[in-house]
Design an enzyme around this catalytic site. Sequence first.
Site, short mmCIF file in Angstrom:
data_model
loop_
_atom_site.label_atom_id
_atom_site.label_comp_id
_atom_site.label_asym_id
_atom_site.label_seq_id
_atom_site.Cartn_x
_atom_site.Cartn_y
_atom_site.Cartn_z
N CYS A 122 0.81 -1.22 0.00
CA CYS A 122 0.00 0.00 0.00
C CYS A 122 0.84 1.27 0.00
O CYS A 122 0.30 2.36 -0.21
CB CYS A 122 -0.95 0.00 1.19
SG CYS A 122 -2.04 -1.43 1.23
N CYS A 179 -13.88 0.83 7.14
CA CYS A 179 -12.89 0.14 6.32
C CYS A 179 -12.87 0.76 4.93
O CYS A 179 -13.92 0.92 4.32
CB CYS A 179 -13.24 -1.35 6.21
SG CYS A 179 -13.55 -2.17 7.79
N HIS A 185 -9.09 3.14 -2.17
CA HIS A 185 -7.68 2.82 -1.99
C HIS A 185 -7.17 1.94 -3.13
O HIS A 185 -7.01 0.72 -2.97
CB HIS A 185 -7.51 2.12 -0.64
CG HIS A 185 -6.11 1.77 -0.27
ND1 HIS A 185 -5.00 2.42 -0.77
CD2 HIS A 185 -5.63 0.82 0.60
CE1 HIS A 185 -3.91 1.89 -0.26
NE2 HIS A 185 -4.27 0.92 0.58
#
Length: 393
Positions: free
Chosen positions: A81, A212, A342
Amino acid sequence: MQPVHVVGVGMLPFAKPGASEAYDVMGARAARAALDDAGVDYQSVQQVMAGYVYGDSCCGQAVSYRLGLTGVPVFNVNNNCATGSTALFLARQAVASGAADCVLAVGFEQMGRGAIAAQWSDRPDPSQRLLDTLDQVQGRDPQAPIAAQLFGGAGRMHMQLYGTRADTFGRIAVKARAHAAHNPLALFRTPLTLDEVMASPMVFDPLTRLQCCPPTCGAAAAVLCSAAFARRHGLDMRVRIAGQGMATDGNSSFDEQDLRKLVGYDMARRAARAAYEEAGVGPEDIPVVELHDCFTANELISYEALGLCREGEAEGFVLDGQNTHGGRVVTNPSGGLLSKGHPLGATGLAQCAELTWQLRGEAGGRQVPGARHALQHNLGLGGACVVTVYELG
């Protein structure tokens, strides 16, 4: 090491898996947006740092070839990430060292639906030591996504140590959506109430679904150059990278039985200290931060790791509104990963774009007035953490 300026940035609105263009199209579009913002032709770019996690070798070339066949070096970067900010780190390093005068950093991701999972079952898992530690400290729930168990466990650890309440994490999601309402590039812009956040399905206690971040597809890019190059081409030199730190796991990640450290607390602290020291500033000088809120629990523990508040004081920091407009430091004015989504390879460069717009006074309704410094925190398990301090010149 010569100064490095961020002269152009670009970002596409992120999309749900299955609803985006192909990665090479997205990456090239974001790169062109950054080049146009800078006022630089691709022919002036001397190196390309291309970040992505899910893809075959040389995806970076597939993106750069859409911009032009100039023959420049293309480096493919994968650091989970933290991939986008790792590409940014390498681009800055190339310019600061004098190896190149103008470098393009581009991050992109075309993700599949569902929780992030390992892709290879016929070879050692690079996260095995992390998973073994999770097994020792907390055990594993076969029904819950691993990332939620890791970061949820870190949240539980904070609750055990400091009495943090579950709804404090939920308030971070409420804040994220309130910020995202002013960001046309955010995927989720509808405001949320705390009741809605807490009533959404439980993923892994204390994390509900609305706490989340969702996997998404997207791309972002930045053009970095030396002062001499910028002056020679009449480019906007207002934003420069004043300090940067990058860290990987140390012994404390695995030996101290602390899930906060397992998910990067000490990595973030080391990287932040290096970035602050190089920039000659401290956390008290930072009015705006884009940090890695993959889960609300990670945002909360990152306040302490980055020095935005003292250890154990993150709950009060949230409850007192010190993390939003009117407080001490506006965290994730973009809405963060919780609202933008994301796409792993693009996230770090999307953070760079947001903070560049903030320092240039171009952030519209989410603008933090008078910001002269900004901080970026991007974390990848496995592990890597990059912290960057930007300065308005």
